[in-house]
Design a protein around this motif. Structure first.
Motif, PDB file in Angstrom:
ATOM      1  N   SER A  26      -8.004   6.562  -1.146  1.00 24.34           N
ATOM      2  CA  SER A  26      -9.142   6.267  -0.108  1.00 24.34           C
ATOM      3  C   SER A  26      -9.465   4.661  -0.376  1.00 24.34           C
ATOM      4  O   SER A  26      -9.537   3.846   0.827  1.00 24.34           O
ATOM      5  CB  SER A  26     -10.445   7.193  -0.439  1.00 24.34           C
ATOM      6  OG  SER A  26     -10.927   6.746  -1.583  1.00 24.34           O
ATOM      7  N   LYS A  27      -9.440   4.022  -1.615  1.00 24.16           N
ATOM      8  CA  LYS A  27      -9.536   2.741  -1.812  1.00 24.16           C
ATOM      9  C   LYS A  27      -8.289   1.847  -1.075  1.00 24.16           C
ATOM     10  O   LYS A  27      -8.410   0.759  -0.546  1.00 24.16           O
ATOM     11  CB  LYS A  27      -9.752   2.361  -3.381  1.00 24.16           C
ATOM     12  CG  LYS A  27     -10.887   2.800  -3.764  1.00 24.16           C
ATOM     13  CD  LYS A  27     -10.835   2.389  -5.259  1.00 24.16           C
ATOM     14  CE  LYS A  27     -12.228   2.923  -6.110  1.00 24.16           C
ATOM     15  NZ  LYS A  27     -11.925   2.567  -7.617  1.00 24.16           N
ATOM     16  N   LEU A  28      -7.039   2.367  -1.384  1.00 23.12           N
ATOM     17  CA  LEU A  28      -5.831   1.776  -0.732  1.00 23.12           C
ATOM     18  C   LEU A  28      -5.874   2.098   0.617  1.00 23.12           C
ATOM     19  O   LEU A  28      -5.566   0.897   1.339  1.00 23.12           O
ATOM     20  CB  LEU A  28      -4.451   2.578  -1.164  1.00 23.12           C
ATOM     21  CG  LEU A  28      -4.338   2.142  -2.511  1.00 23.12           C
ATOM     22  CD1 LEU A  28      -2.833   3.097  -3.148  1.00 23.12           C
ATOM     23  CD2 LEU A  28      -3.788   0.697  -2.747  1.00 23.12           C
ATOM     24  N   LEU A  29      -6.166   3.217   1.321  1.00 20.61           N
ATOM     25  CA  LEU A  29      -6.273   3.144   2.841  1.00 20.61           C
ATOM     26  C   LEU A  29      -7.333   2.367   3.412  1.00 20.61           C
ATOM     27  O   LEU A  29      -7.168   1.743   4.468  1.00 20.61           O
ATOM     28  CB  LEU A  29      -6.165   4.546   3.214  1.00 20.61           C
ATOM     29  CG  LEU A  29      -4.962   5.264   2.763  1.00 20.61           C
ATOM     30  CD1 LEU A  29      -5.099   6.785   3.298  1.00 20.61           C
ATOM     31  CD2 LEU A  29      -3.797   4.746   3.505  1.00 20.61           C
ATOM     32  N   GLY A  30      -8.564   2.419   2.834  1.00 20.45           N
ATOM     33  CA  GLY A  30      -9.948   1.717   3.131  1.00 20.45           C
ATOM     34  C   GLY A  30      -9.474   0.191   3.040  1.00 20.45           C
ATOM     35  O   GLY A  30      -9.888  -0.631   4.144  1.00 20.45           O
ATOM     36  N   SER A  31      -8.759  -0.240   2.248  1.00 21.28           N
ATOM     37  CA  SER A  31      -8.706  -1.866   2.300  1.00 21.28           C
ATOM     38  C   SER A  31      -7.698  -2.169   3.130  1.00 21.28           C
ATOM     39  O   SER A  31      -7.828  -3.308   3.603  1.00 21.28           O
ATOM     40  CB  SER A  31      -8.279  -2.186   0.535  1.00 21.28           C
ATOM     41  OG  SER A  31      -6.845  -1.661   0.453  1.00 21.28           O
ATOM     42  N   SER A  32      -6.677  -1.473   3.555  1.00 23.24           N
ATOM     43  CA  SER A  32      -5.595  -1.838   4.530  1.00 23.24           C
ATOM     44  C   SER A  32      -6.146  -1.782   5.644  1.00 23.24           C
ATOM     45  O   SER A  32      -6.027  -2.581   6.723  1.00 23.24           O
ATOM     46  CB  SER A  32      -4.316  -0.974   4.446  1.00 23.24           C
ATOM     47  OG  SER A  32      -4.730   0.296   4.662  1.00 23.24           O
ATOM     48  N   THR A  33      -7.100  -0.632   5.903  1.00 24.60           N
ATOM     49  CA  THR A  33      -7.606  -0.767   7.460  1.00 24.60           C
ATOM     50  C   THR A  33      -8.687  -1.996   7.521  1.00 24.60           C
ATOM     51  O   THR A  33      -8.485  -2.448   8.620  1.00 24.60           O
ATOM     52  CB  THR A  33      -8.511   0.585   7.561  1.00 24.60           C
ATOM     53  OG1 THR A  33      -7.532   1.845   7.274  1.00 24.60           O
ATOM     54  CG2 THR A  33      -9.090   0.650   9.258  1.00 24.60           C
ATOM     55  N   ASN A  62       0.871  -1.178   0.357  1.00 23.99           N
ATOM     56  CA  ASN A  62      -0.302  -0.025  -0.043  1.00 23.99           C
ATOM     57  C   ASN A  62       0.774   1.141  -0.135  1.00 23.99           C
ATOM     58  O   ASN A  62       0.540   2.110  -0.611  1.00 23.99           O
ATOM     59  CB  ASN A  62      -0.801  -0.065   1.186  1.00 23.99           C
ATOM     60  CG  ASN A  62      -2.130  -0.916   1.191  1.00 23.99           C
ATOM     61  OD1 ASN A  62      -2.503  -1.469  -0.029  1.00 23.99           O
ATOM     62  ND2 ASN A  62      -2.596  -1.034   2.098  1.00 23.99           N
ATOM     63  N   LEU A  63       1.909   1.287   0.709  1.00 21.56           N
ATOM     64  CA  LEU A  63       2.644   2.472   0.777  1.00 21.56           C
ATOM     65  C   LEU A  63       3.385   2.735  -0.628  1.00 21.56           C
ATOM     66  O   LEU A  63       3.637   3.711  -0.905  1.00 21.56           O
ATOM     67  CB  LEU A  63       3.934   2.027   1.702  1.00 21.56           C
ATOM     68  CG  LEU A  63       5.093   3.236   1.928  1.00 21.56           C
ATOM     69  CD1 LEU A  63       4.140   4.783   2.354  1.00 21.56           C
ATOM     70  CD2 LEU A  63       5.714   3.058   3.091  1.00 21.56           C
ATOM     71  N   GLU A  64       3.958   1.418  -1.343  1.00 22.09           N
ATOM     72  CA  GLU A  64       4.435   1.837  -2.596  1.00 22.09           C
ATOM     73  C   GLU A  64       3.461   2.182  -3.543  1.00 22.09           C
ATOM     74  O   GLU A  64       3.844   2.906  -4.292  1.00 22.09           O
ATOM     75  CB  GLU A  64       4.987   0.347  -2.966  1.00 22.09           C
ATOM     76  CG  GLU A  64       6.335  -0.010  -2.414  1.00 22.09           C
ATOM     77  CD  GLU A  64       6.686  -1.752  -2.750  1.00 22.09           C
ATOM     78  OE1 GLU A  64       7.551  -2.153  -1.865  1.00 22.09           O
ATOM     79  OE2 GLU A  64       6.154  -2.039  -3.619  1.00 22.09           O
ATOM     80  N   ASN A  65       2.135   1.572  -3.419  1.00 23.74           N
ATOM     81  CA  ASN A  65       1.250   1.980  -4.239  1.00 23.74           C
ATOM     82  C   ASN A  65       0.862   3.466  -4.054  1.00 23.74           C
ATOM     83  O   ASN A  65       0.572   4.275  -5.132  1.00 23.74           O
ATOM     84  CB  ASN A  65       0.094   1.256  -4.299  1.00 23.74           C
ATOM     85  CG  ASN A  65       0.128  -0.145  -4.769  1.00 23.74           C
ATOM     86  OD1 ASN A  65       0.887  -0.424  -5.725  1.00 23.74           O
ATOM     87  ND2 ASN A  65      -0.783  -0.963  -4.355  1.00 23.74           N
TER      88      ASN A  65
END
Length: 188
Positions: free
Chosen positions: A30-37, A4-7
């Motif tokens: 928001s999609k990346l941060l939402g999926s990791s949470t 997620n950080l790389e993305n």
């Protein structure tokens, strides 16, 4: 987490170069941060990190219900999230180091009791007489102390974990150490 950080870094570079718009950037972010949470909270059964670590520590007390529960439950809780969360990995290693150290100490105490009973030709009953006094102090006393320490250590470790602190169990042998990654090895 690392993906997620790389993305996010790639998205930032695309925004900076003008390849994507601010709207597209915010949407993907928001999609990346939402999926990791979401995935992290799903793996922790809806608990926060401190509560999950508390659960790993306190689950060792299930060994008083059945000795395998006190071993299997902490191992399962640890293996479910050790890859995703370094804090859980550290707490799990500490708990497993204590479980295996405790088992080893108990085995030593039992080995001390049985040969002493055979050596002294004592009856294998628990009635008190002066002939059984050496057996009481060589095996039963250390095992009793060890059981009390086990409960105290588990409670202290659980309370420390609930506040976000890592506490290494005293007297534990380091069976599970953090592996040294090739990136962290000193270069020649």
């Amino acid at each position: 987490m690392r993906n997620n950080l790389e993305n996010l870094e790639r998205l930032g570079a695309l925004l900076k170069n003008g390849v994507i718009t601010e709207e597209e950037f915010n949407s993907q972010k928001s999609k990346l941060l939402g999926s990791s949470t979401k995935s992290l909270s799903d793996n922790l059964f809806g608990l926060n990190e401190n509560s999950y670590c508390f659960l790993i520590h306190i689950s060792v007390l299930l060994g008083f219900v059945h000795f395998l529960l006190g071993l299997v439950v902490p191992i399962v809780l640890w293996t479910l999230n050790r890859e995703n969360n370094p804090t859980i990995d550290q707490h799990g290693r500490n708990v497993l180091n204590w479980i295996f150290s405790f088992a080893l100490y108990m085995l030593i105490g039992l080995i001390i009791i049985f040969p002493m009973n055979n050596f002294m030709h004592l009856p294998f009953s628990f009635s008190f007489n002066l002939n059984s006094l050496p057996s009481l102090f060589t095996g039963f006393f250390p095992i009793t102390i060890l059981m009390i320490l086990n409960i105290i250590f588990i409670l202290i470790g659980s309370l420390k974990a609930s506040t976000g602190k890592l506490w290494k169990y005293p007297l534990s042998i380091q069976f599970f150490r953090k592996p040294v990654l090739p990136d962290t090895l000193p270069k020649d």
